[in-house]
Design a protein around this motif. Sequence first.
Motif, PDB file in Angstrom:
ATOM      1  N   PHE A  22      38.781  31.232  28.100  1.00  0.00           N
ATOM      2  CA  PHE A  22      38.188  32.293  28.929  1.00  0.00           C
ATOM      3  C   PHE A  22      36.823  31.920  29.517  1.00  0.00           C
ATOM      4  CE2 PHE A  22      36.973  33.956  24.621  1.00  0.00           C
ATOM      5  CZ  PHE A  22      35.586  33.974  24.778  1.00  0.00           C
ATOM      6  N   SER A  57      30.197  29.775  34.730  1.00  0.00           N
ATOM      7  CA  SER A  57      29.785  29.526  33.340  1.00  0.00           C
ATOM      8  C   SER A  57      28.837  28.333  33.200  1.00  0.00           C
ATOM      9  CB  SER A  57      31.010  29.343  32.438  1.00  0.00           C
ATOM     10  OG  SER A  57      31.654  30.575  32.224  1.00  0.00           O
ATOM     11  N   LYS A 100      38.567  37.405  28.318  1.00  0.00           N
ATOM     12  CA  LYS A 100      38.917  37.487  29.742  1.00  0.00           C
ATOM     13  C   LYS A 100      38.294  38.717  30.387  1.00  0.00           C
ATOM     14  CE  LYS A 100      42.976  37.504  32.782  1.00  0.00           C
ATOM     15  NZ  LYS A 100      44.443  37.536  32.849  1.00  0.00           N
ATOM     16  N   GLN A 101      38.375  39.855  29.682  1.00  0.00           N
ATOM     17  CA  GLN A 101      37.762  41.095  30.206  1.00  0.00           C
ATOM     18  C   GLN A 101      36.263  40.907  30.391  1.00  0.00           C
ATOM     19  OE1 GLN A 101      38.785  44.264  27.497  1.00  0.00           O
ATOM     20  NE2 GLN A 101      40.968  44.115  27.935  1.00  0.00           N
ATOM     21  N   LEU A 158      37.388  30.617  32.855  1.00  0.00           N
ATOM     22  CA  LEU A 158      37.870  31.572  33.863  1.00  0.00           C
ATOM     23  C   LEU A 158      36.729  31.976  34.793  1.00  0.00           C
ATOM     24  CD1 LEU A 158      40.133  33.978  31.728  1.00  0.00           C
ATOM     25  CD2 LEU A 158      40.880  32.201  33.309  1.00  0.00           C
ATOM     26  N   ASN A 159      35.489  31.879  34.305  1.00  0.00           N
ATOM     27  CA  ASN A 159      34.319  32.209  35.120  1.00  0.00           C
ATOM     28  C   ASN A 159      33.755  30.904  35.689  1.00  0.00           C
ATOM     29  OD1 ASN A 159      31.977  33.119  36.268  1.00  0.00           O
ATOM     30  ND2 ASN A 159      30.934  33.559  34.334  1.00  0.00           N
ATOM     31  N   VAL A 193      34.409  38.004  30.793  1.00  0.00           N
ATOM     32  CA  VAL A 193      33.936  37.052  31.811  1.00  0.00           C
ATOM     33  C   VAL A 193      34.340  37.459  33.228  1.00  0.00           C
ATOM     34  CG1 VAL A 193      33.927  35.136  30.175  1.00  0.00           C
ATOM     35  CG2 VAL A 193      35.927  35.478  31.624  1.00  0.00           C
ATOM     36  N   THR A 194      35.237  38.431  33.339  1.00  0.00           N
ATOM     37  CA  THR A 194      35.627  38.871  34.694  1.00  0.00           C
ATOM     38  C   THR A 194      35.029  40.239  35.047  1.00  0.00           C
ATOM     39  OG1 THR A 194      37.695  39.757  33.750  1.00  0.00           O
ATOM     40  CG2 THR A 194      37.784  37.558  34.711  1.00  0.00           C
ATOM     41  N   ASP A 195      34.168  40.780  34.172  1.00  0.00           N
ATOM     42  CA  ASP A 195      33.527  42.072  34.431  1.00  0.00           C
ATOM     43  C   ASP A 195      32.262  41.847  35.257  1.00  0.00           C
ATOM     44  OD1 ASP A 195      32.274  44.483  34.441  1.00  0.00           O
ATOM     45  OD2 ASP A 195      32.415  44.851  32.277  1.00  0.00           O
ATOM     46  N   PRO A 196      32.220  42.312  36.513  1.00  0.00           N
ATOM     47  CA  PRO A 196      31.045  42.069  37.377  1.00  0.00           C
ATOM     48  C   PRO A 196      29.736  42.550  36.749  1.00  0.00           C
ATOM     49  CG  PRO A 196      32.845  43.043  38.637  1.00  0.00           C
ATOM     50  CD  PRO A 196      33.247  43.114  37.209  1.00  0.00           C
ATOM     51  N   LEU A 252      28.196  40.022  34.467  1.00  0.00           N
ATOM     52  CA  LEU A 252      27.756  38.784  35.111  1.00  0.00           C
ATOM     53  C   LEU A 252      26.394  38.932  35.792  1.00  0.00           C
ATOM     54  CD1 LEU A 252      31.114  37.623  36.750  1.00  0.00           C
ATOM     55  CD2 LEU A 252      30.222  37.061  34.501  1.00  0.00           C
TER      56      LEU A 252
END
Length: 733
Positions: free
Chosen positions: A369, A376, A318-319, A372-373, A321-324, A327
């Motif tokens: 996870f 993906s 989670k950390q 969550l993005n 895939v949600t870290d800008p 990405l």
Amino acid sequence: MSNPQKKRNFQIEAFKHRVAVDPKYADKTWKVLEHAIHKIYNHNASGLSFEELYRNAYTMVLHKFGEKLYVGLITSITAHLKKISKSIEDVQGGLFLEELNRKWNEHNKALQMIRDIFMYMDRTFIPSTRKTSVHEMGLILWRNHAIYYSNIRTRLLNTLLELVHRERTGDVINRGLMRNIIKMLMDLGSSVYQGEFEQQFLEVSAEFYKGESQKFIECCDCGEYLKKAEKRLNEEMERVAHYLDGKSEAKITNVVEKEMIENHMLTLVHMENSGLVKMLLDDRYEDLGRMYTLFRRVPNGLLTIREVMTSHIREIGKQFVTDPEKLKDPVEFVQRLLDEKDKYDRVINLAFNNDKTFQNALNSSFEYFINLNARSPEFISLFVDDKLRKGLKGFSEEDVEVILDKVMMLFRYLQEKDVFEKYYKQHSSKRLLSGKTVSDDAERSLIVKLKTECGYQFTSKLEGMFTDMKTSHDTMQGFYASHPELGEGPTLTVQVLTTGSWPTQPTVTCNLPAEMSTLCEKFRSYYLGTRTGRRLSWQTNMGTADIKATFGKGQKHELNVSTYQMCVLMLFNNSDRLSYKEIEQATEIPASDLKRCLQSLALVKGKNVLRKEPVSKDVVEEDAFFVNDKFVSKFYKVKIGTIVAQKESEPEKQETRQRVEEDRKPQIEAAIVRIMKSRRVLDHNNIITEVTKLLQSRFLANPTEIKKRIESLIERDFLERDNVDRKLYRYLA
């Protein structure tokens, strides 16, 4: 005929008179036998005649003195055992067990001799009167008068437990003697072994391991603790093998497992800087394997490991895939996902015995996870695009298959597979049209894998794209065969794309250079002349060109450019300097594309065949452009790419999402109709459930959208609501 002889019956009758027996015979004979028993217990049996003794015992039984013989035997053995018990009790210190063992062996030998003498009684009198056999009686008497003798009983238990404790704390003990004593208890019956030793042994062991585990928990890290627990477990199994009853193994290992593992499971897995998470982070396969082996022995042990592992993977996933920051580079993003998957696959394979429940937990965590993005699907398609463009150069066929299989694994985790399909078609079309694919075999292999996973419908358009490429090649051969005069001058290669198979592109008009425009018209005439019912519209925004250029000092280069870039550069054959407005007017290229095109021609270091004034990092409408006479490159062929974002911009992303949502509507409606056709009547909640299930191989259907599609089908008379229950729907044939 002669008369048959009469049959004669023979009968043996008992003596008419009784055989007289000396009244003192029984006492005299018993005295002889008792004296013999006395000599046997005093190790003085060498002078005895066992044949004569056997005959005496035999005669007594024969003359109905079996009871006297049996009672006398018990009394005699009991008297000797009482003396023996006293002698054992009197032994001081560590010789106690040795003396007990010696006396036990002597008793067994004596019992064997006595059994031989009283064999006839054992075989006849004892079974007929249902009494205990001589050997069995001897064991019972030993148990009652030696083992159950109060002072011996307590001392024996304490001595055995003390020896076990000493061995556990590192001392060497006489295992042979222990084995003999334990075997004695077992020979006396399982109840004796359990009651006189095993029960107390297990209680003392539980107390010992309770204290030791507490001490280890306070001073050891998780890995060290598990090693000690494993060592203790192995020691107990070895102890059973050497001198305890085999049935005790499960009981004593249960004690160790409960006290050292089960009671401390949560403490161990969550231990700071050494627990399960730390082991996973540091790839400590040996420690993880030990934890798996030990925890599987206790209730909910593997469940505990699985839950902590799942929670950890979901959290770090989670950390990630949600870290800008992560990405920013889609290819690196997907590679990191694959590396992480490989890491945990190795853990499960090397440490967790390839346990399917752990593999399922890992798959579930990744699916959680990755979805969550929302980007993906796009990122996985970009990763494939990167690999099929350049990333697979030099790889063997087997290595390519491994990479494609890993991509398919990530693809399976996607809930929105149709979004991946949209992006994959876009990226695939660009690869095919630019001729940038590394391997047609790899392209086709991935399509086969997608087809196997999702069915023909998923890949039919992708297969259509490959068919178009082959057909276009044949078409171009036919075109040049019918126009031999085109051998000199510019050449044209056209890819004729079937509208339904390729991603929809807006048709953009662009003013081609005169010589190219003439060629295009000739091809149009040839193509439409050989086929009926076709229409051609040029997609100039998707083409490329190779042009030869000569710069200021006569240096020559071949430039590989886009069709738009070619249109711009050809203008400078007739002009030295052109303003942005003049270029825009002459080419009619859309403003956004033109700015990107001019940026790549004038602002990219090493590729700047044009220069602009004023010098700045961006192209604006007030700029003017001229040929860069000082352009140099060590390569004859120079590829000038168009500056384009690898990821979609926000508006492009919204547009793609909108197209996906539109494409989903007919699929949802088709699913509803298919279900209702077979069920005829169904309530609202069940329709939602069944439609979601039916479509989950392509995407996760939104309940709100399903409801809208139901309303639309009701309006078009495919379904109707029940008059009584408004949540019930009926199919209208």
